[in-house]
Design an enzyme around this catalytic site. Structure first.
Site, short mmCIF file in Angstrom:
data_model
loop_
_atom_site.label_atom_id
_atom_site.label_comp_id
_atom_site.label_asym_id
_atom_site.label_seq_id
_atom_site.Cartn_x
_atom_site.Cartn_y
_atom_site.Cartn_z
N SER A 168 -5.61 2.63 12.58
CA SER A 168 -5.87 3.67 11.57
C SER A 168 -5.70 5.03 12.22
O SER A 168 -5.84 5.16 13.45
CB SER A 168 -7.31 3.55 11.06
OG SER A 168 -7.65 4.67 10.25
N TYR A 209 -16.41 2.42 12.46
CA TYR A 209 -15.01 2.23 12.04
C TYR A 209 -14.07 2.93 13.02
O TYR A 209 -13.11 2.33 13.50
CB TYR A 209 -14.83 2.81 10.63
CG TYR A 209 -13.44 2.60 10.06
CD1 TYR A 209 -13.11 1.41 9.40
CD2 TYR A 209 -12.46 3.58 10.17
CE1 TYR A 209 -11.83 1.22 8.88
CE2 TYR A 209 -11.19 3.40 9.66
CZ TYR A 209 -10.88 2.22 9.00
OH TYR A 209 -9.62 2.03 8.48
N LYS A 216 -11.28 1.04 15.46
CA LYS A 216 -9.82 1.23 15.35
C LYS A 216 -9.23 1.76 16.66
O LYS A 216 -8.10 1.40 17.01
CB LYS A 216 -9.51 2.15 14.17
CG LYS A 216 -9.85 1.54 12.80
CD LYS A 216 -9.08 0.24 12.56
CE LYS A 216 -9.27 -0.28 11.15
NZ LYS A 216 -8.47 -1.48 10.86
P1 NAD Z 1 -8.79 -3.54 1.04
O1 NAD Z 1 -10.27 -3.46 0.99
O2 NAD Z 1 -7.99 -3.14 -0.15
O3 NAD Z 1 -8.34 -5.00 1.50
C1 NAD Z 1 -8.91 -5.61 2.63
C2 NAD Z 1 -8.82 -7.12 2.49
O4 NAD Z 1 -9.42 -7.69 3.67
C3 NAD Z 1 -9.62 -7.67 1.28
O5 NAD Z 1 -8.79 -8.52 0.52
C4 NAD Z 1 -10.79 -8.41 1.91
O6 NAD Z 1 -11.20 -9.55 1.16
C5 NAD Z 1 -10.21 -8.81 3.26
N1 NAD Z 1 -11.26 -9.06 4.26
C6 NAD Z 1 -12.36 -8.31 4.54
N2 NAD Z 1 -13.12 -8.91 5.47
C7 NAD Z 1 -12.50 -10.07 5.80
C8 NAD Z 1 -12.80 -11.13 6.69
N3 NAD Z 1 -13.91 -11.12 7.45
N4 NAD Z 1 -11.93 -12.18 6.78
C9 NAD Z 1 -10.81 -12.20 6.03
N5 NAD Z 1 -10.47 -11.22 5.15
C10 NAD Z 1 -11.31 -10.17 5.04
O7 NAD Z 1 -8.39 -2.62 2.31
P2 NAD Z 1 -7.00 -1.90 2.70
O8 NAD Z 1 -7.14 -0.47 2.37
O9 NAD Z 1 -5.83 -2.69 2.22
O10 NAD Z 1 -7.12 -2.01 4.29
C11 NAD Z 1 -6.42 -2.94 5.06
C12 NAD Z 1 -6.49 -2.51 6.51
O11 NAD Z 1 -5.96 -1.20 6.64
C13 NAD Z 1 -7.92 -2.44 7.08
O12 NAD Z 1 -7.91 -2.87 8.43
C14 NAD Z 1 -8.24 -0.96 7.01
O13 NAD Z 1 -9.21 -0.56 7.94
C15 NAD Z 1 -6.89 -0.36 7.33
N6 NAD Z 1 -6.69 1.02 6.88
C16 NAD Z 1 -6.87 1.37 5.58
C17 NAD Z 1 -6.69 2.70 5.21
C18 NAD Z 1 -6.90 3.16 3.80
O14 NAD Z 1 -7.01 4.39 3.59
N7 NAD Z 1 -6.93 2.28 2.81
C19 NAD Z 1 -6.31 3.63 6.17
C20 NAD Z 1 -6.11 3.23 7.49
C21 NAD Z 1 -6.31 1.91 7.84
#
Ligand code: NAD
Length: 258
Positions: free
Chosen positions: A148, A163, A167
């Site tokens: 991230s 968090y 990351k």
């Molecule tokens: P999201 O919440 O839309 O999707 C995350 C998915 O992970 C969900 O389907 C959830 O069920 C699954 N999950 C959670 N815990 C789990 C576990 N213990 N085992 C298996 N599955 C699990 O989130 P997103 O925004 O798509 O984020 C995906 C990744 O990207 C994450 O690592 C997040 O930290 C990272 N990220 C997101 C953003 C953002 O702004 N959305 C920015 C930077 C990084």
């Protein structure tokens, strides 16, 4: 063969964790569009099954759904075994599942800290090393981790120390594995997205009111879309990135530039 043909993933087999929705669903769709067979791995098996069906119908690829808690060593081992057994191998994976606990450091419980580190960092160790061991023994592979921009900056105004630390750990783990496996055919890279419009950001009652503030701070004045992360992941999974390992790709519309 042209560059677009060289980037295709025909014949490759992979999995994406946290792929039921959001960024993982998007990269999984892109991997399948590029020709790969895939497992949609998530804790939420009902949504993972829907996503797998949708991607299979849209692309004609073999797409399976697997329930897995990425913080459980037994679950991750069983998941990798199932991918290999049902898809016939494992060439790439995207360790993407993650959560964000927004709590001030002086109010955060140790249990909250451990949960965020477990889901975001310990899970990447499990996924990468269990998938990596298979790849090391079977001709190599490519691993992509979702870090991230929070690995590079401290987001404001919301507090999220666990968090951010998790990351940053993902990036150093990525680089460490890349060095250990550089001569052994397994590449490990990470992506560092900025704020992206997914359930994680848009469905959180705590985060939703902050979007206007983030957009004010963002050089482009907007959130990113999950689709804006997919081509780099297809590149990393495929054979045009064979000299790319230990790299982190910041995809944040220049958010971290100042
Ligand atoms: P999201 O919440 O839309 O999707 C995350 C998915 O992970 C969900 O389907 C959830 O069920 C699954 N999950 C959670 N815990 C789990 C576990 N213990 N085992 C298996 N599955 C699990 O989130 P997103 O925004 O798509 O984020 C995906 C990744 O990207 C994450 O690592 C997040 O930290 C990272 N990220 C997101 C953003 C953002 O702004 N959305 C920015 C930077 C990084």
């Amino acid at each position: 063969m042209g560059i677009i043909e060289k980037m295709r993933l025909d014949g490759k087999k992979g999995f994406v964790t946290g792929a039921a929705r959001g960024i993982g669903k998007c990269t999984a769709t892109a991997f399948a569009e590029a020709g790969a067979d895939l497992a949609i791995v998530d804790l939420d098996i009902a949504e993972a099954e829907k996503t797998a069906k949708e991607i299979a119908e849209a692309t004609g690829r073999k797409i399976i759904a697997i329930k897995c808690d990425v913080t459980s060593e037994a679950d991750v081992q069983a998941m990798v075994d199932e991918v290999v057994a049902k898809l016939g191998g494992l060439d790439f994976c995207h360790a993407n599942a993650g959560i964000c606990i927004n709590e001030a450091a002086d109010k955060m419980t140790y249990a909250q800290w451990k949960k965020n580190i477990d889901v975001n960092l310990n899970s990447v160790f499990l996924t990468d090393t269990i998938a990596g061991k298979y790849m090391l023994a079977h001709g190599g592979g490519s691993i992509i981790n979702t870090a991230s921009m929070s690995a590079h900056i401290v987001n404001v105004p919301q507090p999220q120390c666990a968090y951010n630390a998790s990351k940053a750990g993902v990036i150093q783990l990525t680089k460490s594995l890349a060095i250990e496996w550089a001569k052994k055919g397994v590449r490990v890279n990470s992506i560092s997205p900025g704020y992206i419009g997914t359930d994680l950001t848009l469905s959180s009652d705590f985060l939703k009111p902050l979007i206007a503030k983030w957009n004010e701070l963002a050089p482009m004045g907007r959130l990113g879309k999950p689709e804006e992360l997919e081509s780099i992941c297809v590149y990393l999974a495929g054979d045009t990135s064979t000299f790319t390992t230990g790299a982190d790709f910041i995809l944040d519309g220049a958010f971290t530039c100042f």
